[in-house]
Design an enzyme around this catalytic site. Sequence first.
Site, short mmCIF file in Angstrom:
data_model
loop_
_atom_site.label_atom_id
_atom_site.label_comp_id
_atom_site.label_asym_id
_atom_site.label_seq_id
_atom_site.Cartn_x
_atom_site.Cartn_y
_atom_site.Cartn_z
N ASP A 1 7.21 9.63 -60.18
CA ASP A 1 6.71 8.80 -61.27
C ASP A 1 6.70 7.35 -60.81
O ASP A 1 7.75 6.83 -60.40
CB ASP A 1 7.61 8.97 -62.50
CG ASP A 1 6.96 8.42 -63.76
OD1 ASP A 1 5.72 8.32 -63.82
OD2 ASP A 1 7.71 8.09 -64.70
N TYR B 1 21.36 5.15 -66.36
CA TYR B 1 20.41 4.86 -65.28
C TYR B 1 20.87 3.84 -64.23
O TYR B 1 20.22 3.72 -63.18
CB TYR B 1 19.04 4.48 -65.85
CG TYR B 1 18.80 3.01 -66.07
CD1 TYR B 1 19.44 2.32 -67.08
CD2 TYR B 1 17.93 2.30 -65.25
CE1 TYR B 1 19.22 0.98 -67.29
CE2 TYR B 1 17.71 0.94 -65.44
CZ TYR B 1 18.35 0.29 -66.46
OH TYR B 1 18.14 -1.04 -66.65
N HIS C 1 3.61 -2.92 -68.90
CA HIS C 1 4.77 -2.09 -69.25
C HIS C 1 6.04 -2.65 -68.59
O HIS C 1 7.06 -2.82 -69.25
CB HIS C 1 4.54 -0.65 -68.81
CG HIS C 1 5.75 0.22 -68.94
ND1 HIS C 1 6.31 0.54 -70.16
CD2 HIS C 1 6.54 0.83 -68.00
CE1 HIS C 1 7.38 1.32 -69.97
NE2 HIS C 1 7.54 1.50 -68.67
#
Lengths: 421, 421
Positions: free
Chosen positions: B132, B250, B139
């Site tokens: 990805d 994360y 964004h």
Amino acid sequence: MIRANDPKLKSWVPVPENSDFPIQNLPLGIIKVNDKHHVASRIGDYVIDLAVLNRSGLLGVDFVQRVFESEHINDCIGLGKSLMRDLRSRLSRLLDDKHTDLASDEDLRKRCLIPIRDVEVCMPLDIRNYTDFYSSIEHATNVGTMFRDPENALLPNWKHIPIGYHGRASSIILSGTPVKRPKGQLKGKDDAVPVYGPTKQLDFELEMAFVTCKSNDLGNTISTDETEEYIFGMVLFNDWSARDIQSWEYVPLGPFLAKSFASSISAWVVNLDALKPFRVEGPTQDPKPLPYLQFTGQHNYDICLDVYIESPMFIPAKIVHSNYKYMYWNMAQQLAHHASNGCNIQVGDLYASGTISGPIRDSFGSMLELTWRGTDPIKMPDGSERKFIQDRDKVIMHAYAKNDDVRIGFGEVITEIKPAD
Amino acid sequence: MIRANDPKLKSWVPVPENSDFPIQNLPLGIIKVNDKHHVASRIGDYVIDLAVLNRSGLLGVDFVQRVFESEHINDCIGLGKSLMRDLRSRLSRLLDDKHTDLASDEDLRKRCLIPIRDVEVCMPLDIRNYTDFYSSIEHATNVGTMFRDPENALLPNWKHIPIGYHGRASSIILSGTPVKRPKGQLKGKDDAVPVYGPTKQLDFELEMAFVTCKSNDLGNTISTDETEEYIFGMVLFNDWSARDIQSWEYVPLGPFLAKSFASSISAWVVNLDALKPFRVEGPTQDPKPLPYLQFTGQHNYDICLDVYIESPMFIPAKIVHSNYKYMYWNMAQQLAHHASNGCNIQVGDLYASGTISGPIRDSFGSMLELTWRGTDPIKMPDGSERKFIQDRDKVIMHAYAKNDDVRIGFGEVITEIKPAD
């Protein structure tokens, strides 16, 4: 006790002293015979061609021939833990010096027992998905100390979550396959702009990895107890890393091209059953993990891990002696966590531990840590120094579990570094 | 011009006005016929069974039957760009109203042209590796502003590197497959410890993804020009995300379980050739990328992207209208970067764009951005509000390229959210 683990078992196949592959091991791998791939096991310096053996009928009636005449062991281990336990047990019996069925059948014996020097050993797995954890507290602490803050080396989530990330499955290669020094974007702290060129900080990461043999449906979780049915066995794993590529690319989405140029695995997948005598307690986990990460029984393993560097200028010099038992998060926790969001595990997935470091410098599992980011180089036997891995260096890893009775080994992961184009 | 793209072409198969699938599209997918999987194309509201058509001999002699009688399109597209161009061209000719070979063969026509409502459409790809990217500047800027620092929203590497990360291939599912709200570790800023429970911040990410049809050897790079031979086509992609799981897990290794519970793709893979009329210039890249990321020609695509929410309480309400042309980094750059370290690309890999956001709020490609992290909820037609996605909501995405002459669409990605267990 699992009968195939009995340390008193002896095989009629000669097994050299200190071999990684006594009759108590019997791992699975892939060999190439007359241009065809077969699933095989290994004992001493011989491989056992399971496609030939199964066709003879001596393995019994439970195994479909197809799973042994395959490029990878996936379909074989996909038969499940219980049949894999059976397979190891039957194999153990056929090789046991108290049984003569195979020993006395000279024709069959010669066709299915082949000296390892006469066969090509191939990539055992078609790796479907690959995840790398970060489960050694010593490694995470070392990295946090070097790159962030010695006072707060561990990030707040580390003791709550078996941190991991998705890796690249396509670039996982077999021990013995050379690796070309990768190129990438490099930018030093004081450089205005990045350049594209060969990494200057090529590093190994000493890891172990487990292989799954069962799948769950997407949306279903797996408890720590249930993980036993999912984990077939383990390999030794070198997760090659380019530290300079990594430091420039990895914020905010994690390591990417710094890892995906190559990772090397050992050729023989050791059945977790064979490692049962080496199960030990893990480190105390404080704070206590959330209920879905709690477990019963022992899930750490006492497995010695050695790393050597060899070069055209010197014979292998040992630079690391570590142990898999240091892992803070164990495999049951890693897999239960991985499926805690319903993620579907597949047959042939590989789940690596992350760099395994122990408490003292000699047990650190990467050059990054051993040389403390290059500030404290390692002296090699020829007087040269290593901050990171140089062209034409070979990195050799060994893993073996050993007690007074038996040694269950993983063979080696050996990789030579070729210069960049 | 590619002949199959000629806007003047008309088919003898009826194609409803505004269909995503005129004769100028002819994408590839998988259908299930009599319990067997076949590769198929689509025109209007019909699928074309390519296994049946090829067996008839009308496609010519170039295509091995095996690649059409397959569970996935991988082996078919693995024949390479040039044969795929041929296939589309021959198909176009057979469906063209100036040619009667197929039109006039009633028996064959009935066997290979099937109303879409009468067949099961299946997952088109066996996805080998999934990456990805994070290539929309709007964004990345929105996320950086919300989570880090509005003054320095873009990280220093962002304009130098098409940032990406490895994702989970196993959990990519077909449009129409429902998704169960995932559980995971959640820890609010003010919570002392994390809890394990259903995500409260379930989000979509509006993305496109490209599919590769060629492999390179490990260690070899791919130039931006060469990427044309590697990219077969594109799908529409919803990269489901659990924002609260993500924010806790994360750092430092990137998104993991916040993503791996599901991503949804459209059923028909659109050949990049069909999108040729919609190639446009991308945004100016300043600073100029490193030479290995420079490219010739146009590599952005003008593809309209719409997102709707539907619920048991209201009919679909459009909440996003965006466009793929906003992408800062294009596919050629993404793929060249991915292979810049020698990483081996495989047939059937999926490479997603990352969330596609445009310059204004209506073009933001996630609830995170649309509601500015939940601070500015969206009003729905029944008076209810959405900060994130609720149980029993359906998220519906559409993608289509359209000019005065022709509309090349991707169909839809539609996913219903089921409550957590």
